[in-house]
Design a protein around this motif. Sequence first.
Motif, PDB file in Angstrom:
ATOM      1  N   LYS A 122      42.537  40.071  40.681  1.00 15.71           N
ATOM      2  CA  LYS A 122      43.731  39.474  41.277  1.00 15.71           C
ATOM      3  C   LYS A 122      44.610  40.580  41.839  1.00 15.71           C
ATOM      4  O   LYS A 122      44.433  41.759  41.515  1.00 15.71           O
ATOM      5  N   SER A 123      45.560  40.202  42.700  1.00 18.58           N
ATOM      6  CA  SER A 123      46.327  41.207  43.438  1.00 18.58           C
ATOM      7  C   SER A 123      47.530  41.727  42.672  1.00 18.58           C
ATOM      8  O   SER A 123      48.095  42.760  43.039  1.00 18.58           O
ATOM      9  N   GLN A 142      43.124  44.594  38.649  1.00 16.86           N
ATOM     10  CA  GLN A 142      44.097  44.370  39.715  1.00 16.86           C
ATOM     11  C   GLN A 142      43.626  45.126  40.957  1.00 16.86           C
ATOM     12  O   GLN A 142      43.317  46.319  40.892  1.00 16.86           O
ATOM     13  N   VAL A 143      43.568  44.434  42.094  1.00 19.42           N
ATOM     14  CA  VAL A 143      43.133  45.023  43.354  1.00 19.42           C
ATOM     15  C   VAL A 143      44.362  45.210  44.237  1.00 19.42           C
ATOM     16  O   VAL A 143      44.958  44.239  44.707  1.00 19.42           O
ATOM     17  N   VAL A 144      44.752  46.450  44.433  1.00 22.77           N
ATOM     18  CA  VAL A 144      45.948  46.774  45.217  1.00 22.77           C
ATOM     19  C   VAL A 144      45.493  47.210  46.606  1.00 22.77           C
ATOM     20  O   VAL A 144      44.879  48.267  46.767  1.00 22.77           O
ATOM     21  N   SER A 145      45.801  46.397  47.609  1.00 23.73           N
ATOM     22  CA  SER A 145      45.282  46.677  48.953  1.00 23.73           C
ATOM     23  C   SER A 145      46.110  47.706  49.705  1.00 23.73           C
ATOM     24  O   SER A 145      45.594  48.413  50.573  1.00 23.73           O
ATOM     25  N   GLU A 146      47.403  47.803  49.425  1.00 26.71           N
ATOM     26  CA  GLU A 146      48.275  48.741  50.131  1.00 26.71           C
ATOM     27  C   GLU A 146      48.635  49.894  49.201  1.00 26.71           C
ATOM     28  O   GLU A 146      49.315  49.710  48.194  1.00 26.71           O
ATOM     29  N   ASP A 166      34.010  43.519  54.617  1.00 23.18           N
ATOM     30  CA  ASP A 166      35.416  43.160  54.690  1.00 23.18           C
ATOM     31  C   ASP A 166      36.246  44.245  54.011  1.00 23.18           C
ATOM     32  O   ASP A 166      35.719  45.011  53.189  1.00 23.18           O
ATOM     33  N   PRO A 167      37.542  44.310  54.279  1.00 20.00           N
ATOM     34  CA  PRO A 167      38.369  45.349  53.637  1.00 20.00           C
ATOM     35  C   PRO A 167      38.627  45.110  52.164  1.00 20.00           C
ATOM     36  O   PRO A 167      39.052  46.024  51.465  1.00 20.00           O
ATOM     37  N   LEU A 168      38.362  43.892  51.667  1.00 24.70           N
ATOM     38  CA  LEU A 168      38.557  43.561  50.259  1.00 24.70           C
ATOM     39  C   LEU A 168      37.310  42.874  49.721  1.00 24.70           C
ATOM     40  O   LEU A 168      36.537  42.283  50.489  1.00 24.70           O
ATOM     41  N   PRO A 169      37.095  42.909  48.408  1.00 26.38           N
ATOM     42  CA  PRO A 169      35.988  42.124  47.846  1.00 26.38           C
ATOM     43  C   PRO A 169      36.207  40.651  48.134  1.00 26.38           C
ATOM     44  O   PRO A 169      37.346  40.173  48.224  1.00 26.38           O
ATOM     45  N   VAL A 170      35.133  39.910  48.283  1.00 32.12           N
ATOM     46  CA  VAL A 170      35.224  38.514  48.676  1.00 32.12           C
ATOM     47  C   VAL A 170      35.941  37.674  47.622  1.00 32.12           C
ATOM     48  O   VAL A 170      36.501  36.616  47.937  1.00 32.12           O
ATOM     49  N   THR A 171      35.958  38.132  46.389  1.00 29.96           N
ATOM     50  CA  THR A 171      36.730  37.438  45.356  1.00 29.96           C
ATOM     51  C   THR A 171      38.187  37.329  45.754  1.00 29.96           C
ATOM     52  O   THR A 171      38.841  36.324  45.482  1.00 29.96           O
TER      53      THR A 171
END
Length: 468
Positions: free
Chosen positions: A312-313, A338-342, A435-440
């Motif tokens: 989750k983000s 936790q997936v932090v994109s920025e 993609d730039p993020l995992p598909v989850t």
Amino acid sequence: MSSEIAAHVCLPEPRLSFHADRKSDHDIHPLRGLLRFGPHSKGLVPDPIRVATIAPVAEAEQLYAFMRSLAGKFQATERKDYLPEWPGFQTVFGTRVTGAAAGCHIKLDAAFEGEFEASERPHAVLAERLLRAIHELERSRQEFDVIFICMPASWSRGFVGRDDDDFDLHDHLKAVTAARRIPIQIVREDRALAYPHKASVMWRIGLALYAKAGGVPWKLADAEPETAHIGISYAVRPPSSDKPRFVTCCSQVFDGEGSGLEFVAYDAHEIEMQRENPFLSRTEMFKVMSRSLDLYRRRHAGKSPRRVIVHKSTEFKPDEIDGCMEAFHLCEAVDLVQVVSETGWRGARIEGHHKPAGYPVSRGTIIGLSAREALLWMHGDVSGIKDRGSYFQGGRSTPRPIKLVRHAGHGSWDDTAGAALALSKMNWNNDALYDPLPVTMGYAQVLARVIKRMSGLGSSPYQFRYFM
């Protein structure tokens, strides 16, 4: 205290599988793999795939011609270092595309066009007429597999609502049709019918059509068995809605090799808001995770996964961690990530004499910041895509890493980061390498956006193909 960070590790590019039994049918390039081996579910999809249509009367013939062009051949005229020739839908997927029965094609007449142009709320007029057409087609549901909806540029005023109206036509249509288990493909004039690079259009529409008809283009070749991957995202309903302000969309996206693609949606009531982010109570998180786990068991003869990875983000609060652990008490390993994109990090490849190289950091590079945090470059240089040299998707900018923060779980970062890297290649609604993020994360965000517009969630799981 040293300012040095840990040495980096570079993971290999994840391989994709294109056959259930032949382990040799694998490739790192999804489109090249389809051309070499065919799709993973070859022979298991309707032949032909029957397409119903909705179009303005003036654009109907153009839409029919576009459907016929799926059978043609087109050379790549953009992204030539990645995109192969489109050889025709049947050559790629082993099945044909045809128009559905005569009664499954609706043309919107000039009277509707006049009403649309004259309205102060064109989005409402357009949505109502398209939904009426979809309901009309639903009477012949056994006669078609997918609906193509033509969207000319002249309708662009109706794609979104006014500033005070939280409306998006795409999400509105998906919300209604997903609840009715009807897959639709929106065919926009600017992005498909009039887009000059035909090979790109054919690959994107072809992949989406095959998946929406129930096909599986590829799976992960080297995934860890007995593993469940779950993504969590939150949908915010408008304050004017009489339903709970937040809906938790929990997507049980994959088991170890990439099958599943079902998700559960759950109205959440016990929520704490912090910095505009919702966090669930222990009870709510337990309910959501338990329902997600049931999806895995239903597909695996009642057996629980050995390992569960949840993405989750936002951070996992103590109550959320406790709820997850209670739901997964029969699993040997639980990773809450936790997936932090920025992030503020950048990376440059340094070669001889400490000078920057002329190409970017390799995709799959990991740098551990601590036992709990690591940087992962999802975007970067990839070998083995072109005949010579390496491939950099997009061709410009300095790649930024995502940050993985582990709130539960242990061990090396290779497995945790490797799973995220592999899942970035499992979006069947995109013809890119990754993609730039995992598909989850990507799927959960799409689902959450649509779910908040559904009139009723229901208790049954949904297949993602209805939301693509």
